[in-house]
Design an enzyme around this catalytic site. Structure first.
Site, PDB file in Angstrom:
ATOM      1  CG  HIS A 188      -2.828   2.596   4.129  1.00  0.00           C
ATOM      2  ND1 HIS A 188      -4.066   3.372   3.522  1.00  0.00           N
ATOM      3  CD2 HIS A 188      -2.895   3.114   5.342  1.00  0.00           C
ATOM      4  CE1 HIS A 188      -4.617   3.842   4.156  1.00  0.00           C
ATOM      5  NE2 HIS A 188      -4.316   3.786   5.249  1.00  0.00           N
ATOM      6  CB  THR A 189       0.764  -2.881   4.109  1.00  0.00           C
ATOM      7  OG1 THR A 189       0.480  -2.849   5.294  1.00  0.00           O
ATOM      8  CG2 THR A 189       1.627  -3.974   3.696  1.00  0.00           C
ATOM      9  CD  GLN A 190       0.999   1.290  -0.762  1.00  0.00           C
ATOM     10  OE1 GLN A 190       0.595   0.710  -1.897  1.00  0.00           O
ATOM     11  NE2 GLN A 190       0.042   2.031  -0.123  1.00  0.00           N
ATOM     12  CB  SER A 191       5.615  -4.546  -0.624  1.00  0.00           C
ATOM     13  OG  SER A 191       6.558  -3.799   0.056  1.00  0.00           O
ATOM     14  CD1 TRP A 238       0.831  -9.083   0.566  1.00  0.00           C
ATOM     15  CD2 TRP A 238       0.415  -7.025   0.565  1.00  0.00           C
ATOM     16  NE1 TRP A 238       1.087  -8.465  -0.916  1.00  0.00           N
ATOM     17  CE2 TRP A 238       0.910  -7.346  -0.724  1.00  0.00           C
ATOM     18  CE3 TRP A 238       0.104  -5.491   0.677  1.00  0.00           C
ATOM     19  CZ2 TRP A 238       1.197  -6.357  -1.959  1.00  0.00           C
ATOM     20  CZ3 TRP A 238       0.265  -4.745  -0.368  1.00  0.00           C
ATOM     21  CH2 TRP A 238       0.661  -5.079  -1.600  1.00  0.00           C
TER      22      TRP A 238
END
Lengths: 274, 257
Positions: free
Chosen positions: A32-35, A140
């Protein structure tokens, strides 16, 4: 003849070798996108009497690298709305191409005289963002939704956590620090909106874009501006008063009348000796 | 790969929830998505005998930023009942809990021959909703209020995983300035540490139910004081009063600094 049906239609092992199934499953768990990776910076917007003006520059950064200088971060959604996105560019493109475009097409095919208005788009987007944060797989972005809704100008914000709020002057990212105070000087509250003309609002937003370019290192001197103006409320049926919404675009606008005089006074950076 | 964040240096959206980045096993610092933030604000609920007042400020914050000066925190759970809910904490979770409750109260009505949910039923349901998210809690602190079938005022307050008292409470406060407000309400609603003057501090002042005018005054005083001392409280004050004659809303200004 192979008598095992599961082998039918497959390349024969004795001719082609055993089937390499390794590519069917990834060797790693899903990530999953963490940044965010490629990012856009601020979006700035202000309500005025009879509409909203919204602006965002054309830069997509890769960390501190100015990677793409022709990215459009404002997009018209349906007939009443413009969505501006800061944060991850690929997530923004996913939102538009995979969610909003099909949604608008589906709704327009109803052909019932109704159109998704700004508040509907906003509601949909904020629920999608909140749902994704609850799955620990956020989109994000920080979004500003500007448009015309039920005879009034509409402006609200939603972010990657699903946090939502509305105000007559809004800005995302660095703009929340630099632009919002300037915009609130023009428009302190909802009551002030009716005294702000279209020209005043555009001037205030353009001024913000300039200040942001002066101080935000991830910004660009080229930006897009959308002006949504409206009249009346949606009504369907014979002899009903018509609602009129126009969205005017100014694309590839270059910042005007920049002053870099203040730069001479800055010490401690760059090549000067003292 | 670690890329610099899009936020400027020192910008921390969740400053009042600061958790240090923990070292994962090995030499790398692990960056993790934090699904929570705190959007500030405070709510108060006070009951009288046959009325209840729920109030909340209208400031919405992220760290030191004011996102909006006009975000309401107190919701009516339907047009034709006495149920009111105030939520504070993480804005997204708070709104989600409020919407869940509105939908539940509405569904109940259509499933029960247009009979409205009682306040005690709504109270239990809210607890169940919050506890249902026990292992990924809704960061929402709730106060629920309404009139019961005898017209008596009821007020319930919850923690984020649904603990509440079935007996209800006379007053409650939650949110960022609740620690400033609770002792004030203890003194002014429950008459704590007040004594009968002639008794030389021997006899406690008897508790009597308050009238609506006094309660609204207390609420306004509590919020003007909290606004002075807490940076996340201010801008506007939404006061909802529930009586047998209906529900009324008042919005007054608080300091905007």
């Amino acid at each position: 003849m192979n008598h095992f049906p599961e082998a039918w239609g497959r390349p024969r092992n004795d001719v082609y070798g055993a089937y390499d199934a390794s590519h069917l499953q990834s060797s790693m768990p899903n990530q999953h996108t963490q940044s965010p990776i490629v990012t856009g910076t601020s979006v700035v917007a202000l309500k005025f009497n009879g509409g909203v003006v919204i602006a965002a520059d054309n830069l997509a950064s890769y960390g501190s690298l100015a990677r793409f200088t022709d990215i459009e971060r404002l997009k018209q959604v349906g007939t009443h709305t413009v969505v501006g996105a800061g944060g991850d560019i690929s997530d923004m493109q996913y939102l538009h191409e995979k969610l909003l475009d099909p949604l608008i097409i589906k709704e327009e095919y109803q052909n019932d005289g109704h159109h998704l208005r700004a508040s509907h788009i906003y509601r949909y987007l904020s629920r999608v963002l909140y749902q994704r944060r609850c799955k620990f797989n956020p989109l994000w972005n920080t979004l500003l939704v500007a448009g015309w809704d039920e005879g009034k100008s509409f402006l609200a914000s939603a972010d990657l956590l699903g946090t939502t709020f509305a105000a007559p002057a809004l800005a995302t990212g660095f703009g929340a620090h630099l632009a919002v105070p300037l915009l609130r000087r023009v428009c302190p509250d909802e009551a002030a909106v009716e005294n702000i003309t279209r020209e005043q609002a555009i001037a205030a937003v353009e001024e913000c874009m300039k200040v942001l370019f002066y101080r935000d290192a991830r910004s660009l001197n080229k930006y897009s501006l959308a002006i949504i103006t409206g009249e009346g409320v949606e009504s369907v049926g014979e002899g009903a008063a018509k609602e009129k919404v126009t969205i005017e675009w100014k694309k590839d606008v270059e910042l005007q009348n920049q002053s870099w005089k203040f730069a001479e006074g800055i010490r401690g950076y760059g090549a000067q000796v003292v | 790969m670690s890329l610099p964040s899009m936020q400027p240096l020192g910008y921390d959206q969740s400053y009042s929830f600061h958790t240090p980045t923990s070292k994962a096993s090995g030499e790398y610092t692990q960056h993790r998505f934090n699904p929570y933030t705190d959007n500030g604000g405070t709510i108060i609920g006070i009951t009288g005998e046959d009325f209840v007042v729920l109030a909340g400020d209208t400031r919405h914050t992220s760290g030191y930023n004011i996102n909006s000066r006009t975000e309401k925190k107190v919701y009516r759970l339907g047009e034709d009942n006495s149920l009111v809910l105030a939520t504070v904490g993480f804005g997204a979770d708070s709104k989600d809990v409020a919407e869940t409750m509105m939908r539940a109260v509405n569904d109940f009505k259509f499933n029960h021959n247009l009979k409205n949910m009682t306040v005690s039923a709504a109270a239990q349901y809210l607890s169940t909703v919050l506890y249902g998210n026990r292992f990924f809690p809704k960061y929402a602190n709730c106060i629920l209020a309404g009139l019961d079938k005898d017209g008596k005022a009821r007020l319930y307050s919850y923690d984020s995983v649904g603990s509440y008292s079935k007996e209800g409470e006379s007053r409650a406060s939650a949110g960022s300035a609740s620690s400033l407000i609770v002792p004030f309400l203890d003194n002014q609603v429950e008459f704590k540490n007040q004594f009968v003057p002639s008794s030389k501090g021997q006899e406690e002042r008897p508790v009597v139910p308050l009238d609506p005018v006094t309660v609204v005054k207390l609420v306004k005083d509590a919020f003007t004081s909290a606004t002075e001392r807490h940076i996340e409280v201010g801008d506007g004050l939404q006061i909802i009063t529930v009586t047998k004659d209906g529900v009324s809303e008042e919005i007054i200004d608080l300091k905007k600094d």
